[in-house]
Design a protein around this motif. Structure first.
Motif, PDB file in Angstrom:
ATOM      1  N   CYS A  58       0.675  -1.396  -0.034  1.00 41.18           N
ATOM      2  CA  CYS A  58      -0.078   0.071  -0.083  1.00 41.18           C
ATOM      3  C   CYS A  58       0.831   1.267  -0.013  1.00 41.18           C
ATOM      4  O   CYS A  58       0.439   2.147  -0.705  1.00 41.18           O
ATOM      5  N   SER A  59       2.125   1.079   0.726  1.00 34.83           N
ATOM      6  CA  SER A  59       2.939   2.358   0.950  1.00 34.83           C
ATOM      7  C   SER A  59       3.200   3.110  -0.384  1.00 34.83           C
ATOM      8  O   SER A  59       3.478   4.551  -0.514  1.00 34.83           O
ATOM      9  N   VAL A  60       3.456   2.176  -1.615  1.00 41.15           N
ATOM     10  CA  VAL A  60       3.730   2.866  -2.770  1.00 41.15           C
ATOM     11  C   VAL A  60       3.023   3.891  -3.322  1.00 41.15           C
ATOM     12  O   VAL A  60       3.433   4.778  -4.058  1.00 41.15           O
ATOM     13  N   CYS A  61       1.433   3.848  -2.920  1.00 42.22           N
ATOM     14  CA  CYS A  61       0.658   5.054  -3.164  1.00 42.22           C
ATOM     15  C   CYS A  61       0.380   5.851  -2.334  1.00 42.22           C
ATOM     16  O   CYS A  61       0.240   6.888  -2.445  1.00 42.22           O
ATOM     17  N   HIS A  62       0.048   5.224  -1.195  1.00 46.54           N
ATOM     18  CA  HIS A  62      -0.483   6.062  -0.059  1.00 46.54           C
ATOM     19  C   HIS A  62       0.533   6.574   0.948  1.00 46.54           C
ATOM     20  O   HIS A  62       0.237   7.383   1.724  1.00 46.54           O
ATOM     21  N   GLY A  63       1.777   6.286   0.872  1.00 47.58           N
ATOM     22  CA  GLY A  63       2.841   6.882   1.556  1.00 47.58           C
ATOM     23  C   GLY A  63       3.182   5.853   2.603  1.00 47.58           C
ATOM     24  O   GLY A  63       2.312   5.198   3.248  1.00 47.58           O
ATOM     25  N   ALA A  64       4.409   5.939   3.344  1.00 45.92           N
ATOM     26  CA  ALA A  64       5.023   4.895   4.284  1.00 45.92           C
ATOM     27  C   ALA A  64       4.066   5.475   5.635  1.00 45.92           C
ATOM     28  O   ALA A  64       3.770   4.389   6.487  1.00 45.92           O
ATOM     29  N   HIS A  65       3.550   6.569   5.822  1.00 45.75           N
ATOM     30  CA  HIS A  65       2.920   7.026   7.020  1.00 45.75           C
ATOM     31  C   HIS A  65       1.424   7.163   6.791  1.00 45.75           C
ATOM     32  O   HIS A  65       0.784   7.939   7.530  1.00 45.75           O
ATOM     33  N   GLY A  66       0.957   6.795   5.598  1.00 45.09           N
ATOM     34  CA  GLY A  66      -0.186   7.126   5.396  1.00 45.09           C
ATOM     35  C   GLY A  66      -0.450   8.696   5.042  1.00 45.09           C
ATOM     36  O   GLY A  66      -1.494   9.157   5.164  1.00 45.09           O
ATOM     37  N   GLU A  67       0.549   9.345   4.441  1.00 43.38           N
ATOM     38  CA  GLU A  67       0.422  10.703   4.046  1.00 43.38           C
ATOM     39  C   GLU A  67      -0.164  11.142   3.039  1.00 43.38           C
ATOM     40  O   GLU A  67      -0.789  12.486   2.685  1.00 43.38           O
ATOM     41  N   GLY A  68      -0.471   9.827   2.120  1.00 48.29           N
ATOM     42  CA  GLY A  68      -1.289  10.169   0.781  1.00 48.29           C
ATOM     43  C   GLY A  68      -0.675  10.794  -0.389  1.00 48.29           C
ATOM     44  O   GLY A  68       0.385  11.481  -0.328  1.00 48.29           O
ATOM     45  N   TYR A  69      -1.306  10.695  -1.395  1.00 51.65           N
ATOM     46  CA  TYR A  69      -0.904  11.177  -2.703  1.00 51.65           C
ATOM     47  C   TYR A  69       0.534  10.978  -3.055  1.00 51.65           C
ATOM     48  O   TYR A  69       1.093  12.003  -3.917  1.00 51.65           O
TER      49      TYR A  69
END
Length: 366
Positions: A58-69
């Motif tokens: 998931c992190s490839v799109c949502h970011g390692a810390h869920g920062e998004g975009y």
């Protein structure tokens, strides 16, 4: 004087039938009941497993810390206002079913993805581990807005960010709206999403304006036909002789290796000219089975190592995805680290390829 007639003999006594035995209780799973809601696995082991899956997938799109975009409008899953208002069911549906018309893949094994129900529960538990404030009680009163007025407000105030070409969350996606409750939408419109660029509209629109926008959005929740339940036909494991394409062809011209990209025009031209290359679809199997570039083989970006021994060590490997570089870039990097030297990424990905009318295929075969 005659004696009175004898009374007729009393009918023989009959015992009352025993009461009927009660009908056996139906088993708990009898009937057409929906499955119970999937609970987030908040155990220490579950959260750790969810963290591993999130980091890999998931992190490839949502970011390692869920920062998004980080890629293609993927929302900020770690946003505190979002976590305090979103339900586990909303998140589960998004993870399992994906979002049709976007690059959000269907990750459940039910649709060809890699995640079992326990894996999805673990990812939910990991996302909840980010939540630092209690859940907010949403205003789920019946809607009283006018969709016609809401469409006008949305066009004026919201479309620049959330419209089909907007830079932020694709709010008009029918699958998203199908599972977003009126209260969830109300809260986001009224209060915004601090600290993101989503402002609070409670004062500028007023209660009537907010209700009108909610009413308009719910009219869009006419979900297209979802993939039917059941395990889909997964891409076939490919043999060594399945790649490359045009094995006797010449070397491609004008390809550029990592960290550079190669344009759709160049790849399509060289493929049409019969140049030798291997096309690698980096997306989840569920995406590949729906549609892919004709001749491409599926190597999911999150677990490519089982396929390394089937790929040619010499010759160009062209990675693509739909986002347009995130998943393909991750796959290309792992190939490079594994010793493949002629690796490139299709610039602008599958969207540009399809827009320009180049050959596509659906199903499990290349």
């Amino acid at each position: 004087m005659k004696p009175p007639p004898a009374a007729p003999p009393a009918p023989p006594k009959t015992e009352a039938p025993p009461p009927a035995a009660p009908a056996p209780a139906a088993p708990p799973d009898a009937g057409l009941k929906p499955p119970p809601p999937l609970a987030a696995d908040r155990s220490e082991a579950g959260v750790a497993h969810g963290a591993e899956l999130y980091g890999r997938i998931c992190s490839v799109c949502h970011g390692a810390h869920g920062e998004g975009y980080k890629a293609d409008q993927a929302p900020a899953l770690g946003n505190q206002a979002y976590l305090a208002t979103v339900s586990d069911e909303f998140l589960r549906v998004a993870i399992e079913n994906g979002r049709a018309g976007t690059v959000m893949s269907a990750w459940s094994v039910q649709f060809g993805g890699p995640l079992q129900a326990a894996d999805v529960a673990a990812v939910l538990g990991f996302l909840r581990s980010w939540q630092k404030q209690p859940a907010i009680e949403l205003d789920e009163k019946p809607m009283r807005g006018a969709a016609f007025s809401g469409a006008s407000i949305f066009s004026r105030e919201c479309a620049k960010c959330h419209g089909p070409k907007g830079p932020n969350l694709r709010l008009m996606n029918p699958q998203l709206l199908e599972h977003a409750s009126p209260g969830f939408l109300r809260h986001a419109i009224r209060n915004g999403r601090p600290p993101t660029s989503m402002p609070a509209y409670a004062q500028s629109l007023g209660e009537r304006g907010v209700e009108d926008v909610v009413a308009y959005l719910t009219t869009l929740a006419k979900s297209p036909a979802l993939q039917q339940a059941g395990v889909v036909e997964l891409p076939k494991p490919f043999a060594r002789n399945a790649v490359p394409l045009n094995p006797r062809g010449r070397e491609p011209r004008d390809f550029t290796a990592l960290p550079e990209f190669t344009s759709v025009d160049v790849v399509a031209r060289e493929l049409k000219a019969g140049a030798k290359m291997t096309l690698l679809d980096a997306r989840a199997p569920s995406d590949y089975a729906r549609e892919h570039i004709k001749g491409a083989v599926n190597i999911p970006f999150y677990d490519p190592s089982p396929f390394f021994d089937k790929l040619p060590k010499k010759g160009w490997l062209v990675c693509y995805c739909g986002c347009p570089h995130a998943e393909s870039g991750a796959l290309a990097q792992k190939l490079s680290e594994a010793g493949f030297t002629q690796v490139t990424v299709l610039n602008e990905g599958l969207g540009d390829w399809m827009t320009k009318g180049h050959p596509m295929r659906s199903g499990a075969l290349p």
